[in-house]
Enzyme design. Structure first.
Site, PDB file in Angstrom:
ATOM      1  CG  HIS A 237      76.791 -58.740 -21.495  1.00 27.19           C
ATOM      2  ND1 HIS A 237      76.325 -58.456 -20.297  1.00 27.19           N
ATOM      3  CD2 HIS A 237      75.719 -59.895 -22.040  1.00 27.19           C
ATOM      4  CE1 HIS A 237      75.877 -59.337 -20.128  1.00 27.19           C
ATOM      5  NE2 HIS A 237      75.286 -60.769 -20.364  1.00 27.19           N
TER       6      HIS A 237
ATOM      7  CE  LYS B 203      73.161 -65.938 -12.484  1.00 29.97           C
ATOM      8  NZ  LYS B 203      74.359 -65.485 -12.921  1.00 29.97           N
TER       9      LYS B 203
ATOM     10  CD  GLU C 258      74.487 -66.481 -21.762  1.00 28.41           C
ATOM     11  OE1 GLU C 258      74.592 -67.433 -21.976  1.00 28.41           O
ATOM     12  OE2 GLU C 258      74.689 -65.545 -20.110  1.00 28.41           O
TER      13      GLU C 258
END
Length: 251
Positions: free
Chosen positions: A9, A98, A87
């Protein structure tokens, strides 16, 4: 010979914010919408057409597929959605930035959580609002099927049965198939198709919004694969994915 096209995606809002997404149902960013549109235009320019498509139950993949099919004027073809193409579930990391997580736990630990085949991130609790069991789209799943966290092997173990039972027979029947999914569900499929080692899969990054073509023999063994983009663009996008888990990551 058969061809199947894999597509990750376009960039999501949480990709843009550099957050762990997993099963969180986040939409495409404006850049992601443009990436999806470009993918559709590329496939059209290269003469690709499809008889059916497979995707996950997450809107960033579904919307990417819609946009691609719109560009191809194939919005009428059958589309099959399955949670098995979702996912990888990132457990308690879902929603965290992150780079901030790398600052707290170290880049190496975050790389292991993101890229290794067999290490699971910290799990969700079942009373956590993020637990997929509260989401009506997973109402038909057993408690054992609903993850609290996943490693790549867990993801492969749900993707491959769907490939073998549903996608592979469709390809073998002669239909032209498009699969729009996610970084890790596609990494799992690539690991399976190319028989990659755990170390090889740890280094593999799949860029957003660039069609990946697999040419397969009659037994669906890979003959070759290639991206529909120049090498420099693929390299640049792979590096963006890789850098997300670093302290200065800002993709």
């Amino acid at each position: 010979m058969h061809k199947v096209v894999l597509l990750r995606h376009g960039e999501s809002l949480w990709n843009m914010e550099n957050r762990f997404t997993g099963w969180t149902d986040v939409d495409l960013s404006p850049k992601g919408i443009e990436e999806a549109r470009e993918s559709g235009k590329t496939l059209k320019a290269e003469g690709y057409t499809f008889d059916c498509a497979f995707t996950s139950v997450l809107k960033r993949a579904i919307r990417t597929l819609w946009i691609v099919l719109d560009e191809l004027d194939r919005m009428w073809i059958p589309v099959y959605k399955s949670w098995r193409l979702n996912e990888r579930h990132y457990g308690a990391l879902q929603g965290l930035n992150k780079a901030e997580t790398a600052k707290k736990y170290g880049e190496e630990q975050v790389k292991i959580w993101r890229r290794s085949a067999d290490v699971r991130p910290p799990a969700l609790e079942k009373d956590d609002p993020r637990y997929p069991g509260f989401d009506p789209r997973y109402a038909d799943l057993s408690e054992e099927e609903i993850p609290l966290t996943e490693n790549l092997i867990d993801t492969i173990n749900r993707v491959i049965p769907y490939w073998e039972s549903t996608i592979a027979p469709t390809i073998k029947s002669g239909k032209k198939v498009l699969i729009v999914a996610h970084g890790n569900s596609l990494r799992g499929l690539v690991k399976y198709l190319d028989n990659l080692s755990k170390q090889e899969i740890m280094e593999l990054n799949i860029p957003t919004g660039i069609p990946l073509v697999y040419e397969l023999d009659d037994d669906l063994k890979p003959i070759r694969h290639y991206y529909l983009a120049d090498e420099e663009k693929v390299k640049e996008k792979k590096e963006l994915v890789e850098n997300q888990g670093k302290i200065q990551g800002n993709s």
